[in-house]
Design an enzyme around this catalytic site. Structure first.
Site, PDB file in Angstrom:
ATOM      1  N   ASP A   8      19.988  -2.264 -15.270  1.00 53.28           N
ATOM      2  CA  ASP A   8      20.753  -1.033 -15.326  1.00 53.28           C
ATOM      3  C   ASP A   8      21.711  -1.079 -14.120  1.00 53.28           C
ATOM      4  O   ASP A   8      21.477  -1.851 -13.183  1.00 53.28           O
ATOM      5  CB  ASP A   8      19.801   0.160 -15.242  1.00 53.28           C
ATOM      6  CG  ASP A   8      20.537   1.466 -15.083  1.00 53.28           C
ATOM      7  OD1 ASP A   8      21.427   1.746 -15.905  1.00 53.28           O
ATOM      8  OD2 ASP A   8      20.246   2.207 -14.110  1.00 53.28           O
ATOM      9  N   ASP A  10      23.832   2.024 -12.436  1.00 53.52           N
ATOM     10  CA  ASP A  10      23.769   3.169 -11.504  1.00 53.52           C
ATOM     11  C   ASP A  10      22.330   3.409 -11.047  1.00 53.52           C
ATOM     12  O   ASP A  10      21.462   3.691 -11.871  1.00 53.52           O
ATOM     13  CB  ASP A  10      24.267   4.448 -12.191  1.00 53.52           C
ATOM     14  CG  ASP A  10      25.684   4.315 -12.732  1.00 53.52           C
ATOM     15  OD1 ASP A  10      26.561   3.875 -11.980  1.00 53.52           O
ATOM     16  OD2 ASP A  10      25.903   4.667 -13.908  1.00 53.52           O
ATOM     17  N   GLY A  45      20.534   7.692 -16.826  1.00 51.39           N
ATOM     18  CA  GLY A  45      20.529   6.853 -18.030  1.00 51.39           C
ATOM     19  C   GLY A  45      21.112   7.514 -19.265  1.00 51.39           C
ATOM     20  O   GLY A  45      21.259   6.882 -20.302  1.00 51.39           O
ATOM     21  N   ARG A  48      27.471  10.689 -20.749  1.00 53.01           N
ATOM     22  CA  ARG A  48      28.209  11.776 -20.104  1.00 53.01           C
ATOM     23  C   ARG A  48      28.077  13.087 -20.877  1.00 53.01           C
ATOM     24  O   ARG A  48      27.756  14.131 -20.305  1.00 53.01           O
ATOM     25  CB  ARG A  48      29.686  11.370 -19.991  1.00 53.01           C
ATOM     26  CG  ARG A  48      30.470  12.144 -18.965  1.00 53.01           C
ATOM     27  CD  ARG A  48      31.896  11.636 -18.907  1.00 53.01           C
ATOM     28  NE  ARG A  48      31.975  10.197 -18.671  1.00 53.01           N
ATOM     29  CZ  ARG A  48      33.056   9.443 -18.893  1.00 53.01           C
ATOM     30  NH1 ARG A  48      34.166  10.008 -19.370  1.00 53.01           N
ATOM     31  NH2 ARG A  48      33.040   8.150 -18.652  1.00 53.01           N
ATOM     32  N   SER A 115      27.018   3.604 -18.858  1.00 50.45           N
ATOM     33  CA  SER A 115      28.259   4.088 -18.249  1.00 50.45           C
ATOM     34  C   SER A 115      29.511   3.410 -18.785  1.00 50.45           C
ATOM     35  O   SER A 115      29.598   2.186 -18.862  1.00 50.45           O
ATOM     36  CB  SER A 115      28.204   3.887 -16.733  1.00 50.45           C
ATOM     37  OG  SER A 115      29.466   4.200 -16.169  1.00 50.45           O
ATOM     38  N   ASN A 117      32.146   3.583 -17.086  1.00 48.57           N
ATOM     39  CA  ASN A 117      32.828   3.131 -15.871  1.00 48.57           C
ATOM     40  C   ASN A 117      32.308   1.776 -15.368  1.00 48.57           C
ATOM     41  O   ASN A 117      32.704   1.329 -14.287  1.00 48.57           O
ATOM     42  CB  ASN A 117      32.641   4.180 -14.763  1.00 48.57           C
ATOM     43  CG  ASN A 117      33.431   5.452 -15.043  1.00 48.57           C
ATOM     44  OD1 ASN A 117      34.662   5.417 -15.123  1.00 48.57           O
ATOM     45  ND2 ASN A 117      32.746   6.564 -15.229  1.00 48.57           N
ATOM     46  N   ASP A 169      16.012   2.588 -13.177  1.00 47.66           N
ATOM     47  CA  ASP A 169      15.643   3.686 -12.274  1.00 47.66           C
ATOM     48  C   ASP A 169      15.493   4.995 -13.042  1.00 47.66           C
ATOM     49  O   ASP A 169      15.265   6.038 -12.432  1.00 47.66           O
ATOM     50  CB  ASP A 169      16.713   3.884 -11.190  1.00 47.66           C
ATOM     51  CG  ASP A 169      17.984   4.494 -11.762  1.00 47.66           C
ATOM     52  OD1 ASP A 169      18.459   3.984 -12.792  1.00 47.66           O
ATOM     53  OD2 ASP A 169      18.472   5.497 -11.210  1.00 47.66           O
TER      54      ASP A 169
HETATM   55  C1  G6P Z   1      24.503   5.975 -16.445  1.00 52.39           C
HETATM   56  C2  G6P Z   1      24.046   7.028 -15.466  1.00 52.39           C
HETATM   57  C3  G6P Z   1      24.169   8.409 -16.062  1.00 52.39           C
HETATM   58  C4  G6P Z   1      25.580   8.617 -16.612  1.00 52.39           C
HETATM   59  C5  G6P Z   1      25.881   7.587 -17.677  1.00 52.39           C
HETATM   60  C6  G6P Z   1      27.292   7.699 -18.235  1.00 52.39           C
HETATM   61  O1  G6P Z   1      23.522   5.807 -17.398  1.00 52.39           O
HETATM   62  O2  G6P Z   1      22.703   6.826 -15.084  1.00 52.39           O
HETATM   63  O3  G6P Z   1      23.893   9.346 -15.047  1.00 52.39           O
HETATM   64  O4  G6P Z   1      25.707   9.911 -17.154  1.00 52.39           O
HETATM   65  O5  G6P Z   1      25.735   6.295 -17.094  1.00 52.39           O
HETATM   66  O6  G6P Z   1      28.197   7.360 -17.222  1.00 52.39           O
HETATM   67  P1  G6P Z   1      29.758   7.495 -17.297  1.00 52.39           P
HETATM   68  O7  G6P Z   1      30.224   6.718 -16.109  1.00 52.39           O
HETATM   69  O8  G6P Z   1      30.206   6.895 -18.602  1.00 52.39           O
HETATM   70  O9  G6P Z   1      30.067   8.944 -17.224  1.00 52.39           O
HETATM   71 MG    MG Z   2      20.336   4.171 -13.652  1.00 49.34          MG
END
Ligand code: G6P
Ligand code: MG
Length: 214
Positions: A8, A10, A45, A48, A115, A117, A169
């Site tokens: 993972d 983040d 995890g 958004r 994510s 990003n 995590d």
């Molecule tokens: C990860 C993080 C989440 C987040 C998700 C989407 O899984 O743990 O907290 O909401 O990614 O991320 P983004 O960067 O696309 O908003």
């Molecule tokens: Mg994570």
């Protein structure tokens, strides 16, 4: 024997979980919605828009689809402005050593993150060319605890799921790994999750030998 490790992003590779929290806290404060670190744990995890739905459980009114899209976009802008400060030093302890040792041992490495990003973050921390495969929020329809993101990573690596280990995590991520038929090492916020096959505070506490024989 483990032949691939899917990380993972983040909260496992890099400290961006804190920036997600700060972005959501700012949005919630502006909207007058109660939000704290305890609720934030449920967002790990989770995509958004699904994260926003969890935050809106405490809202005093209903929000239209357009309002929700706008709010998710606003949070992402706050988050992205925090990401600009990100640098290679922001990777968690033990990560770089672990990635190198896995590679040296011939174990494949991948990212499995919800994510969108992900590509930007990997670039900011200088790991954009490190992984054998990247599976992220831009390529999947269902977020964790659905196993899609991890199964996609395994298929890109051409390694059967039962020979993959996921590092997570998030409780939703541990669930996703198990749903994918993979082994799971829980770190950070998930380090007490009883469903994980192995638990540690961070990757500096774990050896490649331990991983190989899971
Ligand atoms: C990860 C993080 C989440 C987040 C998700 C989407 O899984 O743990 O907290 O909401 O990614 O991320 P983004 O960067 O696309 O908003
Ligand atoms: Mg994570």
């Amino acid at each position: 024997m483990i032949r691939a490790v899917i990380f993972d992003l983040d909260g496992v590779i890099v400290t961006t979980d804190e920036f997600h929290y700060q972005g959501w806290q700012r949005l919630a404060d502006e909207e007058g919605i109660f939000f704290d670190r305890k609720i934030n744990e449920r967002l790990r995890g989770v995509s958004r828009l699904e994260s926003l739905e969890i935050i809106l459980e405490k809202a005093g009114r209903n929000y239209s689809k357009e309002e929700k899209t706008g709010m998710a976009e606003r949070k992402n802008n706050y988050y992205r402005s925090l990401l600009h400060t990100l640098a290679p030093d922001d990777v968690f302890p033990g990560v770089k050593r672990m990635l190198k040792e896995l590679k040296d041992t011939g174990i494949k490495i991948a990212i499995g993150s919800s994510s969108k990003n992900t590509p930007f973050i990997l670039q900011k921390i200088g790991l954009e060319k490190t992984f054998d495969a990247v599976s992220d929020g831009n390529q999947i329809k269902r977020s964790k605890p659905d196993p899609e993101v991890f199964l996609l990573a395994a298929s890109k690596l051409q390694i059967p799921p039962d020979q993959c280990l996921v590092v997570e995590d998030a409780d939703a991520g541990v669930e996703a790994a198990i749903n994918a038929g993979m082994k799971c090492l829980a770190v950070g916020s998930a380090c007490v999750n009883p469903k994980a096959h192995l638990r540690a505070n961070n990757l500096s506490e774990v050896s490649v030998e331990q991983i190989r024989n899971m």
